[in-house]
Design a protein around this motif. Structure first.
Motif, PDB file in Angstrom:
ATOM      1  N   ALA A  12       0.844  -1.203   0.000  1.00  0.00           N
ATOM      2  CA  ALA A  12       0.000   0.000   0.000  1.00  0.00           C
ATOM      3  C   ALA A  12       0.877   1.251   0.000  1.00  0.00           C
ATOM      4  N   ARG A  13       0.611   2.159  -0.902  1.00  0.00           N
ATOM      5  CA  ARG A  13       1.348   3.429  -0.946  1.00  0.00           C
ATOM      6  C   ARG A  13       0.842   4.415   0.084  1.00  0.00           C
ATOM      7  N   ARG A  14      -0.420   4.229   0.442  1.00  0.00           N
ATOM      8  CA  ARG A  14      -1.047   5.112   1.429  1.00  0.00           C
ATOM      9  C   ARG A  14      -1.997   4.276   2.280  1.00  0.00           C
ATOM     10  N   GLN A  15      -2.492   4.870   3.325  1.00  0.00           N
ATOM     11  CA  GLN A  15      -3.441   4.176   4.195  1.00  0.00           C
ATOM     12  C   GLN A  15      -4.761   3.983   3.463  1.00  0.00           C
ATOM     13  N   LEU A  16      -5.315   2.799   3.579  1.00  0.00           N
ATOM     14  CA  LEU A  16      -6.651   2.496   3.071  1.00  0.00           C
ATOM     15  C   LEU A  16      -7.515   2.213   4.288  1.00  0.00           C
ATOM     16  N   LEU A  17      -8.638   2.885   4.404  1.00  0.00           N
ATOM     17  CA  LEU A  17      -9.445   2.825   5.617  1.00  0.00           C
ATOM     18  C   LEU A  17     -10.909   2.591   5.290  1.00  0.00           C
ATOM     19  N   TRP A  18     -11.508   1.642   5.994  1.00  0.00           N
ATOM     20  CA  TRP A  18     -12.942   1.384   5.904  1.00  0.00           C
ATOM     21  C   TRP A  18     -13.505   1.522   7.314  1.00  0.00           C
ATOM     22  N   ALA A  19     -14.462   2.398   7.495  1.00  0.00           N
ATOM     23  CA  ALA A  19     -15.091   2.582   8.803  1.00  0.00           C
ATOM     24  C   ALA A  19     -16.051   1.431   9.075  1.00  0.00           C
ATOM     25  N   ALA A  20     -16.242   1.099  10.344  1.00  0.00           N
ATOM     26  CA  ALA A  20     -17.208   0.061  10.721  1.00  0.00           C
ATOM     27  C   ALA A  20     -18.570   0.415  10.134  1.00  0.00           C
ATOM     28  N   GLY A  21     -19.215  -0.567   9.542  1.00  0.00           N
ATOM     29  CA  GLY A  21     -20.540  -0.365   8.970  1.00  0.00           C
ATOM     30  C   GLY A  21     -20.545   0.174   7.548  1.00  0.00           C
ATOM     31  N   SER A  22     -19.366   0.446   6.971  1.00  0.00           N
ATOM     32  CA  SER A  22     -19.331   1.047   5.634  1.00  0.00           C
ATOM     33  C   SER A  22     -19.244   0.026   4.500  1.00  0.00           C
ATOM     34  N   ARG A  23     -18.586  -1.113   4.734  1.00  0.00           N
ATOM     35  CA  ARG A  23     -18.422  -2.139   3.698  1.00  0.00           C
ATOM     36  C   ARG A  23     -18.381  -3.511   4.358  1.00  0.00           C
ATOM     37  N   THR A  24     -18.909  -4.498   3.644  1.00  0.00           N
ATOM     38  CA  THR A  24     -18.791  -5.876   4.125  1.00  0.00           C
ATOM     39  C   THR A  24     -17.358  -6.359   3.881  1.00  0.00           C
ATOM     40  N   ILE A  25     -17.026  -7.491   4.466  1.00  0.00           N
ATOM     41  CA  ILE A  25     -15.704  -8.069   4.221  1.00  0.00           C
ATOM     42  C   ILE A  25     -15.539  -8.359   2.731  1.00  0.00           C
ATOM     43  N   SER A  45     -19.888 -18.585  -0.380  1.00  0.00           N
ATOM     44  CA  SER A  45     -19.424 -17.698   0.682  1.00  0.00           C
ATOM     45  C   SER A  45     -20.206 -17.943   1.960  1.00  0.00           C
ATOM     46  N   SER A  46     -19.578 -17.595   3.055  1.00  0.00           N
ATOM     47  CA  SER A  46     -20.256 -17.645   4.348  1.00  0.00           C
ATOM     48  C   SER A  46     -21.142 -16.417   4.467  1.00  0.00           C
ATOM     49  N   SER A  47     -22.104 -16.484   5.366  1.00  0.00           N
ATOM     50  CA  SER A  47     -22.946 -15.310   5.596  1.00  0.00           C
ATOM     51  C   SER A  47     -22.130 -14.170   6.199  1.00  0.00           C
ATOM     52  N   LEU A  48     -21.081 -14.496   6.963  1.00  0.00           N
ATOM     53  CA  LEU A  48     -20.238 -13.455   7.543  1.00  0.00           C
ATOM     54  C   LEU A  48     -19.529 -12.634   6.473  1.00  0.00           C
ATOM     55  N   LEU A  49     -19.121 -13.274   5.394  1.00  0.00           N
ATOM     56  CA  LEU A  49     -18.414 -12.573   4.328  1.00  0.00           C
ATOM     57  C   LEU A  49     -19.277 -11.466   3.737  1.00  0.00           C
ATOM     58  N   THR A  50     -20.583 -11.710   3.678  1.00  0.00           N
ATOM     59  CA  THR A  50     -21.488 -10.761   3.030  1.00  0.00           C
ATOM     60  C   THR A  50     -22.281  -9.893   4.004  1.00  0.00           C
ATOM     61  N   THR A  51     -22.095 -10.103   5.311  1.00  0.00           N
ATOM     62  CA  THR A  51     -22.839  -9.282   6.274  1.00  0.00           C
ATOM     63  C   THR A  51     -21.959  -8.528   7.267  1.00  0.00           C
ATOM     64  N   LEU A  52     -20.831  -9.109   7.667  1.00  0.00           N
ATOM     65  CA  LEU A  52     -19.956  -8.475   8.650  1.00  0.00           C
ATOM     66  C   LEU A  52     -19.321  -7.223   8.046  1.00  0.00           C
ATOM     67  N   GLN A  53     -19.423  -6.098   8.765  1.00  0.00           N
ATOM     68  CA  GLN A  53     -18.910  -4.812   8.286  1.00  0.00           C
ATOM     69  C   GLN A  53     -17.952  -4.213   9.322  1.00  0.00           C
ATOM     70  N   PRO A  54     -16.755  -4.765   9.431  1.00  0.00           N
ATOM     71  CA  PRO A  54     -15.810  -4.308  10.454  1.00  0.00           C
ATOM     72  C   PRO A  54     -15.069  -3.046  10.034  1.00  0.00           C
ATOM     73  N   ALA A  55     -14.503  -2.364  11.016  1.00  0.00           N
ATOM     74  CA  ALA A  55     -13.522  -1.320  10.700  1.00  0.00           C
ATOM     75  C   ALA A  55     -12.263  -2.049  10.239  1.00  0.00           C
ATOM     76  N   PHE A  56     -11.610  -1.537   9.206  1.00  0.00           N
ATOM     77  CA  PHE A  56     -10.412  -2.202   8.697  1.00  0.00           C
ATOM     78  C   PHE A  56      -9.477  -1.170   8.091  1.00  0.00           C
ATOM     79  N   THR A  57      -8.187  -1.323   8.371  1.00  0.00           N
ATOM     80  CA  THR A  57      -7.173  -0.413   7.855  1.00  0.00           C
ATOM     81  C   THR A  57      -6.024  -1.192   7.239  1.00  0.00           C
ATOM     82  N   VAL A  58      -5.616  -0.768   6.054  1.00  0.00           N
ATOM     83  CA  VAL A  58      -4.377  -1.250   5.448  1.00  0.00           C
ATOM     84  C   VAL A  58      -3.391  -0.105   5.629  1.00  0.00           C
ATOM     85  N   HIS A  59      -2.281  -0.395   6.275  1.00  0.00           N
ATOM     86  CA  HIS A  59      -1.307   0.627   6.613  1.00  0.00           C
ATOM     87  C   HIS A  59      -0.326   0.871   5.467  1.00  0.00           C
ATOM     88  N   PRO A  60       0.191   2.100   5.337  1.00  0.00           N
ATOM     89  CA  PRO A  60       1.181   2.374   4.296  1.00  0.00           C
ATOM     90  C   PRO A  60       2.355   1.399   4.414  1.00  0.00           C
TER      91      PRO A  60
END
Length: 108
Positions: A12-25, A45-60
């Motif tokens: 990752a060249r820069r931080q990539l950020l998904w807030a909780a509730g914004s995108r599914t896994i 797919s599992s139901s978690l793959l299409t329903t769980l919406q965690p906060a997630f960050t990919v660091h630079p």
């Protein structure tokens, strides 16, 4: 180069950020693979793959392989790389906290 090799080769060249509730896994994985020029499909797919919406960050500087492994640790699904595409796969039931899919059974 295999699929995991591609993931190890991208940082990752820069931080990539998904807030909780914004995108599914599934959505987060789709976004990550888009950065790599790969298409993600769901063979199963599992139901978690299409329903769980965690906060997630990919660091630079973080490898895509590490980021994908961290997000997949939240679900029982696996990835399959074929012909420049990636698909998800999960068979059976999953016990949270255990990185396995189980077939059948109750009371997890």
């Amino acid at each position: 180069t295999d699929g995991w090799g591609l993931l190890h080769g991208w940082r990752a060249r820069r931080q990539l950020l998904w807030a909780a509730g914004s995108r599914t896994i599934l959505g987060i994985l789709t976004d990550l693979f888009t950065h790599l020029g790969l298409t993600l499909t769901t063979a199963s797919s599992s139901s978690l793959l299409t329903t769980l919406q965690p906060a997630f960050t990919v660091h630079p500087g973080e490898e895509a392989a590490q980021a994908v492994a961290r997000i997949l640790a939240m679900v029982p699904d696996t990835l399959r790389f074929t012909n420049g595409a990636v698909s998800t796969n999960c068979v059976g039931r999953w016990k949270p906290g255990v990185r396995l899919c189980f077939r059948g059974g109750k009371g997890f």
